[in-house]
Design a protein around this motif. Structure first.
Motif, mmCIF file in Angstrom:
data_model
loop_
_atom_site.group_PDB
_atom_site.id
_atom_site.type_symbol
_atom_site.label_atom_id
_atom_site.label_comp_id
_atom_site.label_asym_id
_atom_site.label_seq_id
_atom_site.Cartn_x
_atom_site.Cartn_y
_atom_site.Cartn_z
ATOM 1 N N LEU A 1 10.378 -17.085 -23.099
ATOM 2 C CA LEU A 1 10.252 -17.848 -21.867
ATOM 3 C C LEU A 1 11.110 -19.111 -21.907
ATOM 4 C CD1 LEU A 1 6.419 -17.488 -21.204
ATOM 5 C CD2 LEU A 1 8.272 -16.401 -19.930
ATOM 6 N N HIS B 1 11.552 -13.614 -14.385
ATOM 7 C CA HIS B 1 10.936 -14.574 -15.297
ATOM 8 C C HIS B 1 9.476 -14.825 -14.920
ATOM 9 C CE1 HIS B 1 10.305 -18.221 -17.642
ATOM 10 N NE2 HIS B 1 9.956 -18.844 -16.535
ATOM 11 N N GLU C 1 6.189 -13.966 -17.154
ATOM 12 C CA GLU C 1 5.308 -15.061 -17.558
ATOM 13 C C GLU C 1 3.870 -14.795 -17.116
ATOM 14 O OE1 GLU C 1 4.853 -19.656 -16.242
ATOM 15 O OE2 GLU C 1 6.746 -19.140 -17.241
#
Length: 277
Positions: free
Chosen positions: A221, A263, A267
């Motif tokens: 991340l 992303h 996440e």
């Protein structure tokens, strides 16, 4: 008390993290709570807003071109401290009525982005006020969420919503990129940078302490944050050009959108179970 129409918008806004349907679908809305100039009671009104520089947002007291200023405008003249609900975040702000050239430039940007503001001005003899709302610093942000995981999800949805608005605005911009669209892009970039900085410096280290097994996820991340930072810089570079090509701008917005969506999805899949625990 708000009228029935406004109350429905307020309830939907709060239930859906700042997103509403109907006639305001796709609009940038906030809930503005003012203190009654005469009654001293709190009054909440949904209003459209425009991102602005220097961490401000602008609201316009159009009242749809009515001959009189809306009640909330008179309230904030008497009591300029207001409460702003901006989807995920709620904060206290100071309201300042713009005057002279600053007001005219801000209203011109609004008209450039949506000619409906000009239609409202044409209906009335009064000069429609433009008001800047600047957050009053008060410690950690007040997030309308019942858990850290819900807060993250709501923040992510806010970025998804804003990027969708910007993509649509770029597509409709025609051969020229307007001043307000530039500000919208820059404000979104700054907000995204601030969010990732907060995760890198606060949330990720806290998760690493409590969940050492998540180290590979957190490392990925953080690496994705760095890649997205490059895309943000690319978008800022294009928008800073005096007369950017709308197609080039759209390409940069879409590159950022695709990377950010991947992303955010990863996440959420990886961190929401940890935050729930």
């Amino acid at each position: 008390m708000p009228n029935d129409f406004n109350q429905q918008i307020i309830e939907e806004f709060r239930a859906r993290g700042g997103v509403v349907g109907g006639p305001f679908e796709g609009a940038r809305l906030l809930l503005l709570t003012t203190t009654g100039a005469r009654s001293g009671a709190s009054h909440t009104t949904p209003v459209a807003y425009l991102p602005d520089a220097d961490d401000r947002v602008l609201v316009i007291a159009s009242a749809a071109g009515a001959p009189r200023h809306p009640a909330w405008y008179h309230n904030l003249l008497a009591n300029p401290r207001v409460t702003v609900e901006a989807g995920v975040f709620t904060y206290e702000a100071h309201a300042t009525v713009l005057v002279g050239a600053e007001r005219d430039a801000a209203f011109a940007r609004a008209v450039e982005s949506d000619t409906g503001w000009a239609d409202y001005q044409a209906k009335t003899d009064r000069v429609i006020p433009v008001i800047a709302l600047r957050e009053i610093p008060a410690g950690p942000p007040n997030i309308a969420a019942s858990s850290p995981g819900e807060a993250i999800k709501l923040i992510h949805e806010g970025f998804r919503h804003e990027l969708a608005l910007i993509r649509d605005e770029v597509r409709r911009s025609g051969p020229r990129v307007g001043a307000q669209l530039r500000i919208n892009c820059l404000a979104m970039c700054q907000g995204l940078h601030n969010h990732h900085t907060g995760e890198d410096t606060m949330m990720f280290p806290a998760l690493a302490r409590h969940h050492p097994e998540a180290a590979p996820v957190l490392e990925r991340l953080e690496q994705e944050h760095q890649k997205i930072a490059v895309l943000i810089e690319d978008l800022q570079r294009v928008i800073s050009i005096e007369d950017p090509d709308p197609l080039v701008l759209l390409t940069e917005v879409e590159r950022l959108t695709w990377a950010l969506e991947d992303h955010l999805t990863y996440e959420e899949e990886q961190l929401l179970p940890l935050l729930a625990g």
